[in-house]
Enzyme design. Structure first.
Site, PDB file in Angstrom:
ATOM      1  N   TYR A 109       0.807  -1.024  -0.016  1.00 49.78           N
ATOM      2  CA  TYR A 109       0.158   0.058  -0.099  1.00 49.78           C
ATOM      3  C   TYR A 109       1.024   1.213  -0.142  1.00 49.78           C
ATOM      4  O   TYR A 109       1.991   1.354   0.890  1.00 49.78           O
ATOM      5  CB  TYR A 109      -0.843  -0.148   1.290  1.00 49.78           C
ATOM      6  CG  TYR A 109      -1.917   1.284   1.250  1.00 49.78           C
ATOM      7  CD1 TYR A 109      -3.048   1.357   0.365  1.00 49.78           C
ATOM      8  CD2 TYR A 109      -1.475   2.315   1.895  1.00 49.78           C
ATOM      9  CE1 TYR A 109      -3.558   2.440   0.457  1.00 49.78           C
ATOM     10  CE2 TYR A 109      -2.214   3.567   1.889  1.00 49.78           C
ATOM     11  CZ  TYR A 109      -3.303   3.563   1.179  1.00 49.78           C
ATOM     12  OH  TYR A 109      -4.247   4.710   0.968  1.00 49.78           O
ATOM     13  N   TRP A 111       1.205   5.714  -1.728  1.00 52.19           N
ATOM     14  CA  TRP A 111       0.734   6.400  -2.845  1.00 52.19           C
ATOM     15  C   TRP A 111       1.837   6.556  -3.875  1.00 52.19           C
ATOM     16  O   TRP A 111       1.580   7.080  -4.960  1.00 52.19           O
ATOM     17  CB  TRP A 111       0.446   7.859  -2.379  1.00 52.19           C
ATOM     18  CG  TRP A 111      -0.984   8.249  -1.947  1.00 52.19           C
ATOM     19  CD1 TRP A 111      -1.667   7.405  -0.915  1.00 52.19           C
ATOM     20  CD2 TRP A 111      -2.009   9.005  -2.357  1.00 52.19           C
ATOM     21  NE1 TRP A 111      -3.045   7.825  -0.974  1.00 52.19           N
ATOM     22  CE2 TRP A 111      -2.864   8.879  -1.912  1.00 52.19           C
ATOM     23  CE3 TRP A 111      -1.590  10.372  -3.174  1.00 52.19           C
ATOM     24  CZ2 TRP A 111      -4.056   9.811  -2.003  1.00 52.19           C
ATOM     25  CZ3 TRP A 111      -2.897  11.011  -3.486  1.00 52.19           C
ATOM     26  CH2 TRP A 111      -4.030  10.922  -2.635  1.00 52.19           C
TER      27      TRP A 111
END
Ligand code: MGD
Ligand code: MGD
Ligand code: MO
Length: 755
Positions: A109, A111
């Site tokens: 996980y 960005w």
């Protein structure tokens, strides 16, 4: 100097080489509200914490793979790419043959950076799928609680999250915005993939209508808005009292509730106290949430008097019981009867992200095919430490009983769990469990420092890509501006190198270079748009122009269709309607998420509420070494904001270094005093790079000397339903730190040794 277009999660901008290996940046001329985060870019691009060469943890290199509590404390040895590929490929191969692909955790996980092709997580997933798959993660840290709840209530999460009314529609139709969590403009330069022009940030700063902003912080209130200062974690009590007033004063829309909803009778019984003996009156709520009963009553009447948008920021669901304020917000909007009308009903994330309320089309963007993952095991994303610590243990998730797999190898690219996860001291214990941890990173983050093998990745300024965000207006041709730092490679070439060692290079790359892929993804996308009758130029024309205006596509949002004809346009809920009582959720029997929105009091464990919200000075941990972020620090620590009364009671003055602590951990921070925070509340935003050092005053314990709030937050799921991230709030105390002041070390690279 040649200015070229590029984009980032903080929006599109222009960049140019400065002639000395560095970069200069400037906003687009047509951007109504350029992101202040641009101010971090020049420094982070070439900072001393960039990872220059592959590096291997000394203990892992000499002792071989295995569990180790030395992760995060050991030295690193720099090696060449050939050695790094050999080491990592051998472990991927061993683990999948000895323990099966389920033993590889590839959820990864985070960005990463903007750019449709060089999206680190997609690259890693595609690679792991070509070698037999991996244990995956579901949902996100941002709105993971809502992702599980909303399908039960309105049939899909996209019905709410994907089709928010634009700010222009809100300005035209809405009389009153009731914003739980406020409309913090600091968040609105961000959207995943970037936005070309920051129209949402400009609109939210001055919405041009009445706003009731309900939050513990005055800074969440837009210009001209009214601040309802609320006790953190008590919004549901206020929402129920607003609903109670609508019901008892007959201001609710009985026809809409009858036509479009189910379960209002159960909810009404709860509001009136028929089911639990507690009528949810404004007087009842005032004692819990700190907003006066008369103000709640008056607000309810105003809400019923015109077009009202009830909106809830994502922060409110990023907490224990986070389903409740979202569900109660929908119930309130349903009682007003305006769901599906322009500018009315329920919004989720106005004030959280630029793309909520943005004007661009809901459009399929060029996407890297990830292949398919044959491994069935997965976790809700925020259960990562639980999984690593408790292989074989069972847990609840959305009506299912699932089992944690036994992870031997963790492979992470484009994320920073030592930024994003809660209770980082516990995460350190969890990261000691696997045999091997591989991290691709641009910078020496805390996660890189907890790896066995660190592979240096390029940033988007060092490669070519296509850029656009959700609801963006343009596709940006992201030109390369800088040479890679040191020996850094893009994630695609790193994974192609590993694929080669594992005999699957051709399957992974399909014979294309990175540039070949960028052109291929564009061409596939263009073909599809051409068949739909849109006029899209060829790649070379687009690349030379630097951007492309995305075609307009007509849309008819699901909830608007549903409102027009609830019988034919049924929602994907069991009843086909909006469920204010869900028999399905009720049947799961979860005490922390009953069958209708409810007030679930939370135990208070500490004298001060900690709000760990998004930082105004960077994107998560990205940019913490940049100029904007560094200039905001107080005595080199992350600023913590306290009310002057709370500071005075503890002898804390402006600029003092304080120790923030609770039963899980402690960190240092620099005091800022402000009466713009509610008394009893302190704010320490996320993202200061985690810098654990032995606590001089508490032998055997670690202290984050820099100010990362996840040293303090609790690692629990929002509920047994969603298992969503619950990091937004915690309970702490604060005291003066007597010193001597330990130095922040994480803003310099770790000691690196030659092989
Ligand atoms: N206490 C608390 N914690 C929270 C939250 C909260 O409200 N409170 N919010 C949560 C939320 S909403 C989120 S979204 C998460 C965010 O958590 P993350 O997304 O993990 O945070 P980032 O700092 O963006 O991490 C991305 C990392 O990718 C690296 N990177 C950038 N580009 C590339 C690339 O091209 N390749 C590779 N390999 N790496 C790259 C960056 O250096 C950075 O370290 O945090 C969560 N954590
Ligand atoms: N500058 C910047 N912008 C960002 C990001 C970033 O890192 N930096 N991250 C982006 C990401 S990934 C996401 S998911 C979004 C997140 O968007 P959100 O989760 O909405 O953002 P936060 O800033 O964490 O929280 C918003 C506000 O909620 C308020 N709040 C907290 N607890 C309570 C409560 O109990 N009641 C009420 N009424 N209010 C409360 C806080 O005062 C806080 O300022 O932000 C995005 N925008
Ligand atoms: Mo997020």
């Amino acid at each position: 100097m040649d200015w070229v277009p590029t984009t980032a999660h903080w929006g599109a901008y222009q960049a140019a080489s400065d002639g000395n290996g560095g970069v200069r940046v400037r906003p687009r001329a047509d951007d109504p509200a350029p992101s202040p985060l641009l101010g971090n870019v020049p420094e982070i691009a070439r900072h001393s914490t960039r990872v220059q060469r592959p590096a291997v943890r000394r203990g892992w290199l000499s002792g071989g793979p295995g569990p180790s509590s030395r992760r995060g404390k050991d030295e690193f040895v720099e090696v060449d790419w050939d050695t790094a590929f050999t080491l990592v490929a051998a472990q991927l191969d061993r683990v999948r043959h000895e323990s099966g692909n389920e033993a590889i955790y590839g959820g990864s996980y985070g960005w990463g950076s903007a750019g449709r092709f060089h999206h680190a997580q997609s690259q890693l997933h595609r690679f792991l799928n070509t070698i037999g798959g991996y244990t995956a993660s579901r949902n996100n840290y941002s709105f993971g609680t809502s992702q599980v709840l909303l399908p039960h209530v309105v049939g899909s999460s996209a019905a709410v999250l994907g089709y928010a009314d634009s700010w222009a529609t809100v300005r035209e139709h809405t009389d009153l915005i009731v914003a739980f969590g406020g409309l913090p403009t600091k968040n609105l330069s961000i959207s995943p993939g970037g936005v070309t022009r920051h129209t949402s940030a400009a609109a939210a700063a001055d919405p041009g209508m009445a706003v009731a902003s309900i939050s513990p912080l005055a800074d969440d209130v837009p210009a001209g808005g009214r601040w309802y200062s609320i006790e953190p974690g008590t919004d549901v009590a206020m929402q129920l009292a607003l609903a109670h007033t609508l019901l008892t004063e007959d201001l609710h829309d009985a026809d809409f509730l009858e036509r479009c909803c189910t379960g209002f009778d159960v909810f009404a019984d709860y509001l009136l106290g028929a089911s639990d003996g507690v009528p949810k009156t404004p007087e009842w709520a005032a004692g819990i949430c700190g907003v006066e009963a008369s103000e709640i009553r008056e607000l309810a009447r105003r809400m019923a008097a015109g077009r009202t948008l009830v909106t809830v920021t994502w922060s409110l669901q990023r907490t224990r019981g986070g389903e409740q304020p979202v569900w109660a917000g929908i119930a309130l909007a349903a009682m007003l009867g305006q769901i599906g009308l322009p500018g009315g009903g329920f919004g989720h994330g106005y004030g959280s992200m630029a793309d909520v309320g943005d004007v661009g089309p809901v459009l399929w963007l060029p996407t890297l095919p990830q292949g398919s993952n044959p491994v069935r095991a997965f976790i809700p994303v925020a259960r990562v430490a639980d999984m690593l610590l408790n292989p074989g243990a069972e847990f609840d998730y959305d009506g299912q009983r699932l089992t944690y797999p036994d992870i031997r190898l963790v492979h992470w690219a484009g994320g920073n769990p030592f930024h994003h996860h809660q209770d980082l001291n516990r995460l350190r214990r969890a990261f000691a469990r696997p045999e091997t941890v591989v991290v691709h990173e641009t910078h020496w983050t805390a996660t890189a420092r907890h790896a066995d093998v660190v592979l240096p990745a390029t940033t988007s300024l060092e490669r070519e890509d296509l850029g656009a965000g959700r609801r963006d207006t343009h596709l940006t041709a992201m030109h390369r501006v800088l040479d890679p730092v040191g020996e850094a490679r893009d994630d695609f070439s790193i994974l192609a190198g590993l694929a080669e060692r594992l005999g699957v290079r051709q399957r992974f790359t399909q014979g294309r270079s990175a540039r070949g892929w960028v052109e291929h993804l564009y061409d596939r996308w263009r073909e599809q748009l051409l068949t739909q009758g849109h006029d899209v130029p060829d790649f070379d024309t687009f690349w030379a122009a630097g951007e492309l205006r995305l075609p307009e596509v007509p849309e008819d949002p699901p909830l608007k269709r549903f409102r027009r004809d609830p019988e034919r346009e049924r929602l994907h809920t069991p009843s086909g309607r909006i469920e204010l009582f869900s028999a399905e959720v009720d049947s799961f029997g979860y005490d922390d998420c009953p069958g209708h929105p409810a007030w679930l009091p939370q135990e208070r464990r500490g004298p001060l509420h900690l709000i760990a919200n998004q930082p105004p000075t960077r994107l998560h941990g990205q940019g913490d070494v940049g100029a904007l972020s560094r200039e905001s620090k107080v005595a080199g620590r992350e600023p913590i904001t306290l009310h002057p009364d709370d500071a005075a009671a503890r002898g804390i003055t402006e600029g003092a270094v304080v120790r923030v602590f609770n039963e899980r951990g402690a960190c240092l921070a620099g005091a800022r005093l402000s009466n713009r925070v509610r008394p009893g509340v302190v704010v320490l935003p996320t993202g200061a790079w985690f810098d654990p050092q032995p606590d001089p005053e508490r032998p055997g314990q670690d202290l984050c000397v820099h100010g990362n709030p996840n040293a303090l937050t609790e690692d629990v799921g929002a509920s047994r339903l969603s298992q969503g991230c619950a990091g937004q709030r915690s309970h702490v105390d604060v005291e003066l730190f007597p010193g001597p002041l330990p130095e922040v070390q994480v803003h310099a690279p770790p000691p690196l040794h030659p092989a």
